[in-house]
Design an enzyme around this catalytic site. Sequence first.
Site, mmCIF file in Angstrom:
data_model
loop_
_atom_site.group_PDB
_atom_site.id
_atom_site.type_symbol
_atom_site.label_atom_id
_atom_site.label_comp_id
_atom_site.label_asym_id
_atom_site.label_seq_id
_atom_site.Cartn_x
_atom_site.Cartn_y
_atom_site.Cartn_z
ATOM 1 N N ARG A 110 103.133 64.890 66.953
ATOM 2 C CA ARG A 110 104.188 64.294 66.114
ATOM 3 C C ARG A 110 103.497 63.311 65.189
ATOM 4 O O ARG A 110 102.888 62.340 65.636
ATOM 5 C CB ARG A 110 105.234 63.584 66.979
ATOM 6 C CG ARG A 110 106.165 62.716 66.161
ATOM 7 C CD ARG A 110 107.372 62.240 66.922
ATOM 8 N NE ARG A 110 108.294 63.340 67.145
ATOM 9 C CZ ARG A 110 109.567 63.184 67.525
ATOM 10 N NH1 ARG A 110 110.054 61.970 67.729
ATOM 11 N NH2 ARG A 110 110.352 64.220 67.702
ATOM 12 N N HIS A 137 110.696 69.990 61.545
ATOM 13 C CA HIS A 137 110.898 69.758 62.985
ATOM 14 C C HIS A 137 111.264 71.105 63.644
ATOM 15 O O HIS A 137 112.393 71.297 64.109
ATOM 16 C CB HIS A 137 112.012 68.728 63.178
ATOM 17 C CG HIS A 137 112.044 68.106 64.542
ATOM 18 N ND1 HIS A 137 111.131 68.410 65.538
ATOM 19 C CD2 HIS A 137 112.901 67.198 65.088
ATOM 20 C CE1 HIS A 137 111.433 67.704 66.618
ATOM 21 N NE2 HIS A 137 112.493 66.967 66.379
ATOM 22 N N GLN A 140 112.948 71.538 67.197
ATOM 23 C CA GLN A 140 114.362 71.159 67.274
ATOM 24 C C GLN A 140 115.262 72.305 66.810
ATOM 25 O O GLN A 140 116.275 72.609 67.442
ATOM 26 C CB GLN A 140 114.607 69.920 66.410
ATOM 27 C CG GLN A 140 116.032 69.411 66.496
ATOM 28 C CD GLN A 140 116.375 68.859 67.867
ATOM 29 O OE1 GLN A 140 115.696 67.994 68.352
ATOM 30 N NE2 GLN A 140 117.437 69.376 68.490
ATOM 31 N N ASP A 234 122.010 64.385 60.699
ATOM 32 C CA ASP A 234 120.863 63.656 61.268
ATOM 33 C C ASP A 234 120.946 62.223 60.754
ATOM 34 O O ASP A 234 121.775 61.905 59.885
ATOM 35 C CB ASP A 234 119.569 64.360 60.792
ATOM 36 C CG ASP A 234 118.298 63.825 61.440
ATOM 37 O OD1 ASP A 234 118.392 63.048 62.404
ATOM 38 O OD2 ASP A 234 117.204 64.191 60.960
ATOM 39 N N CYS A 274 120.350 66.307 66.187
ATOM 40 C CA CYS A 274 119.100 66.358 66.962
ATOM 41 C C CYS A 274 118.923 65.130 67.843
ATOM 42 O O CYS A 274 118.159 65.176 68.808
ATOM 43 C CB CYS A 274 117.909 66.545 66.040
ATOM 44 S SG CYS A 274 117.669 65.200 64.868
ATOM 45 N N ARG A 302 115.922 71.687 74.334
ATOM 46 C CA ARG A 302 114.558 71.457 73.836
ATOM 47 C C ARG A 302 113.547 71.867 74.897
ATOM 48 O O ARG A 302 112.545 72.517 74.605
ATOM 49 C CB ARG A 302 114.361 69.962 73.488
ATOM 50 C CG ARG A 302 115.029 69.482 72.217
ATOM 51 C CD ARG A 302 114.385 70.038 70.968
ATOM 52 N NE ARG A 302 112.977 69.704 70.862
ATOM 53 C CZ ARG A 302 112.488 68.545 70.397
ATOM 54 N NH1 ARG A 302 113.313 67.619 69.960
ATOM 55 N NH2 ARG A 302 111.183 68.329 70.311
HETATM 56 N N1 NVA Z 1 114.854 63.183 60.866
HETATM 57 C C1 NVA Z 1 114.594 62.364 62.027
HETATM 58 C C2 NVA Z 1 114.600 63.223 63.243
HETATM 59 C C3 NVA Z 1 114.352 62.480 64.521
HETATM 60 C C4 NVA Z 1 114.286 63.387 65.714
HETATM 61 C C5 NVA Z 1 113.264 61.647 61.868
HETATM 62 O O1 NVA Z 1 112.330 62.261 61.342
HETATM 63 O O2 NVA Z 1 113.154 60.480 62.236
HETATM 64 N N1 CP Z 2 115.329 65.093 68.522
HETATM 65 C C1 CP Z 2 114.141 64.524 68.772
HETATM 66 O O1 CP Z 2 113.094 65.011 68.374
HETATM 67 O O2 CP Z 2 114.221 63.403 69.516
HETATM 68 P P1 CP Z 2 113.033 62.370 69.831
HETATM 69 O O3 CP Z 2 112.705 61.671 68.541
HETATM 70 O O4 CP Z 2 113.619 61.438 70.836
HETATM 71 O O5 CP Z 2 111.855 63.123 70.338
#
Ligand code: NVA
Ligand code: CP
Length: 319
Positions: A110, A137, A140, A234, A274, A302
């Site tokens: 990540r 992502h 997800q 989101d 998500c 997930r």
């Molecule tokens: N769009 C959000 C998703 C978090 C799971 C982010 O990137 O922070």
């Molecule tokens: N949806 C998701 O990726 O959640 P986290 O940021 O908690 O991993």
Amino acid sequence: MIKPGPGLMKHFLQFKDLRAEEYAYLFERARIIKARFKNYEKYQPLADRTLAMIFEKASTRTRVSFEAGMYQMGGSVVHLTSEGSQLGRAEPVEDTARVISRMVDLVMIRTYEQAKLELFAANARVPVINGLTNEYHPCQILADLFTLIEHRGRRGADALECLRGKVVAWVGDGNNMANTWLQAAEVLGFTVHVSTPEGYQVRPEVAGVRDPGCYRVFDHPMDACRGAHLVTTDVWTSMGYEAENEERRKAFVEWCVDDDMMAVAQPDALFMHCLPAHRGEEVTAEVIDGPQSVVWDEAENRMHVQKALMEYLLLGRIG
Ligand code: NVA
Ligand code: CP
């Protein structure tokens, strides 16, 4: 250790890295793996395999789902952050990839720019999974699609059929989730109705889609939701964009999924998010905690889809 040969090793860096028939396989494997888990059946095909997880951004679901999933499959996990590793002290990504991938079988990352993930993968000896970047992502969306299929009671060859021609309404930021929805629509043959505030639109070149038919843009979120089979949103401010928080709060005020939006969707439309969610911002409490919301199944799934994904990347097709 796996011995990847030419053409054997696959990464999962973007949704379009896999083909429709591979998704059909993964959805079916996820269904079987989930059923075994619910039945307390031991299934440990990844004994002696190690997953390295690198988090340069915060996570709850991604960390727990990968970590628990890997242990359940008999493997083990190494958890790294940029602060706690040499990545935070400017060790080149290429060198980190070369080293880590000599010691583990699989890597999940990540991070911020997709380019960094791609650079890591280009220097890795083992499969690399995108656990979220600024741009995408894919894990997800894999879970979201599996959840939709599951809620429609479809399985096997029927799974992809139940997605074809459907409408997914995306209300909110043209972010990593939105981009990945567009890719999924292109690969699997459905349409995304996108409504974002001015200045936060999806950009097809960033989303990486070529078929203009995979999405339609609507100025008003209600119009995007009309007739949709799934309504999804989101956070207004994704990780890494916190400096824009105040500006975004003002720009997104009309992009809160509420009962009126759900009312114009299909009567049996589902709501997904998500997570993490901010009730009263991108979605009302009535919707996210209401009868059409499947966010808890979505979060749980997930783990099941990622177990199927890890199994596939490490062992190929079973049976
Ligand atoms: N769009 C959000 C998703 C978090 C799971 C982010 O990137 O922070
Ligand atoms: N949806 C998701 O990726 O959640 P986290 O940021 O908690 O991993």
